[in-house]
Design a protein around this motif. Structure first.
Motif, PDB file in Angstrom:
ATOM      1  N   PHE A  70       0.799  -1.217   0.000  1.00 15.40           N
ATOM      2  CA  PHE A  70       0.000   0.000   0.000  1.00 15.40           C
ATOM      3  C   PHE A  70       0.839   1.278   0.000  1.00 15.40           C
ATOM      4  O   PHE A  70       0.331   2.340  -0.349  1.00 15.40           O
ATOM      5  CB  PHE A  70      -0.959  -0.014   1.196  1.00 15.40           C
ATOM      6  N   HIS A  71       2.107   1.173   0.401  1.00 11.40           N
ATOM      7  CA  HIS A  71       2.998   2.336   0.358  1.00 11.40           C
ATOM      8  C   HIS A  71       3.170   2.745  -1.103  1.00 11.40           C
ATOM      9  O   HIS A  71       3.457   1.927  -1.956  1.00 11.40           O
ATOM     10  CB  HIS A  71       4.352   1.991   0.974  1.00 11.40           C
ATOM     11  N   GLY A  72       2.940   3.976  -1.392  1.00 14.48           N
ATOM     12  CA  GLY A  72       3.029   4.462  -2.766  1.00 14.48           C
ATOM     13  C   GLY A  72       1.677   4.461  -3.475  1.00 14.48           C
ATOM     14  O   GLY A  72       1.539   5.061  -4.534  1.00 14.48           O
ATOM     15  N   ALA A  73       0.685   3.792  -2.898  1.00 13.19           N
ATOM     16  CA  ALA A  73      -0.646   3.767  -3.497  1.00 13.19           C
ATOM     17  C   ALA A  73      -1.517   4.893  -2.950  1.00 13.19           C
ATOM     18  O   ALA A  73      -2.582   5.170  -3.485  1.00 13.19           O
ATOM     19  CB  ALA A  73      -1.319   2.430  -3.241  1.00 13.19           C
ATOM     20  N   THR A  74      -1.054   5.540  -1.869  1.00 16.16           N
ATOM     21  CA  THR A  74      -1.814   6.619  -1.247  1.00 16.16           C
ATOM     22  C   THR A  74      -0.862   7.651  -0.654  1.00 16.16           C
ATOM     23  O   THR A  74       0.219   7.299  -0.176  1.00 16.16           O
ATOM     24  CB  THR A  74      -2.747   6.076  -0.136  1.00 16.16           C
ATOM     25  N   ASP A  75      -1.275   8.889  -0.696  1.00 13.20           N
ATOM     26  CA  ASP A  75      -0.481   9.957  -0.078  1.00 13.20           C
ATOM     27  C   ASP A  75      -0.683  10.003   1.430  1.00 13.20           C
ATOM     28  O   ASP A  75      -0.014  10.757   2.126  1.00 13.20           O
ATOM     29  CB  ASP A  75      -0.863  11.318  -0.672  1.00 13.20           C
ATOM     30  N   ALA A  76      -1.602   9.193   1.960  1.00 10.20           N
ATOM     31  CA  ALA A  76      -1.872   9.191   3.395  1.00 10.20           C
ATOM     32  C   ALA A  76      -0.724   8.572   4.194  1.00 10.20           C
ATOM     33  O   ALA A  76      -0.572   8.856   5.376  1.00 10.20           O
ATOM     34  CB  ALA A  76      -3.173   8.434   3.688  1.00 10.20           C
ATOM     35  N   ILE A  77       0.083   7.734   3.546  1.00  8.01           N
ATOM     36  CA  ILE A  77       1.227   7.099   4.206  1.00  8.01           C
ATOM     37  C   ILE A  77       2.473   7.926   3.909  1.00  8.01           C
ATOM     38  O   ILE A  77       2.836   8.112   2.747  1.00  8.01           O
ATOM     39  CB  ILE A  77       1.409   5.642   3.731  1.00  8.01           C
ATOM     40  N   ASP A  78       3.113   8.412   4.969  1.00 12.65           N
ATOM     41  CA  ASP A  78       4.289   9.266   4.793  1.00 12.65           C
ATOM     42  C   ASP A  78       5.573   8.465   4.626  1.00 12.65           C
ATOM     43  O   ASP A  78       6.452   8.860   3.863  1.00 12.65           O
ATOM     44  CB  ASP A  78       4.434  10.203   6.005  1.00 12.65           C
ATOM     45  N   HIS A  79       5.706   7.365   5.362  1.00 12.22           N
ATOM     46  CA  HIS A  79       6.937   6.558   5.333  1.00 12.22           C
ATOM     47  C   HIS A  79       6.585   5.083   5.402  1.00 12.22           C
ATOM     48  O   HIS A  79       5.549   4.707   5.969  1.00 12.22           O
ATOM     49  CB  HIS A  79       7.856   6.884   6.516  1.00 12.22           C
ATOM     50  N   PHE A  80       7.476   4.261   4.899  1.00 15.52           N
ATOM     51  CA  PHE A  80       7.336   2.818   5.011  1.00 15.52           C
ATOM     52  C   PHE A  80       8.600   2.264   5.646  1.00 15.52           C
ATOM     53  O   PHE A  80       9.706   2.546   5.204  1.00 15.52           O
ATOM     54  CB  PHE A  80       7.118   2.181   3.633  1.00 15.52           C
ATOM     55  N   ASP A  81       8.443   1.515   6.719  1.00 16.22           N
ATOM     56  CA  ASP A  81       9.567   0.891   7.414  1.00 16.22           C
ATOM     57  C   ASP A  81       9.173  -0.551   7.727  1.00 16.22           C
ATOM     58  O   ASP A  81       8.432  -0.796   8.678  1.00 16.22           O
ATOM     59  CB  ASP A  81       9.903   1.644   8.690  1.00 16.22           C
ATOM     60  N   PRO A  82       9.640  -1.507   6.932  1.00 14.38           N
ATOM     61  CA  PRO A  82       9.190  -2.890   7.110  1.00 14.38           C
ATOM     62  C   PRO A  82       9.607  -3.520   8.427  1.00 14.38           C
ATOM     63  O   PRO A  82       8.995  -4.492   8.870  1.00 14.38           O
ATOM     64  CB  PRO A  82       9.816  -3.621   5.923  1.00 14.38           C
TER      65      PRO A  82
END
Length: 101
Positions: A70-82
């Protein structure tokens, strides 16, 4: 996804993945679009409601599971840290056990 497949014998089992288009032109692509973009809408809705309730700016970090999808599919997520959750658990363990870095 499993419930759709189990409850309706003719619906195929599908993989959770980002579809090429929002409107599917066959059963599988339509199901994938509904599942994927439905989850994006859930994510955006929850984030908007939390921000409205808190009345403050927040940084949204997606982590673990299928968050990478979902990271990159919405501007609602600022960062992704797996690995945020596991690193946090390790930090708590180290604090509680007196272990060093």
């Amino acid at each position: 996804m499993e419930a759709l497949h189990a409850a309706a014998a003719k619906l195929p089992r599908i993989a959770l993945q980002r579809p090429g288009r929002i409107v599917g032109d066959d059963t599988v692509s339509a199901m994938q679009s509904g599942i994927f973009w439905g989850h994006v809408a859930l994510i955006e809705g929850m984030i908007a409601r939390i921000k409205a309730e808190r009345k403050q700016a927040m940084t949204v970090v997606a982590t673990g599971g299928v968050a990478s999808l979902f990271h990159g599919a919405t501007d609602a997520i600022d960062h992704f840290d797996p690995d945020l959750t596991i690193r946090g658990l390790l930090a708590i363990y180290r604090l509680n056990s007196g272990a060093s870095k």
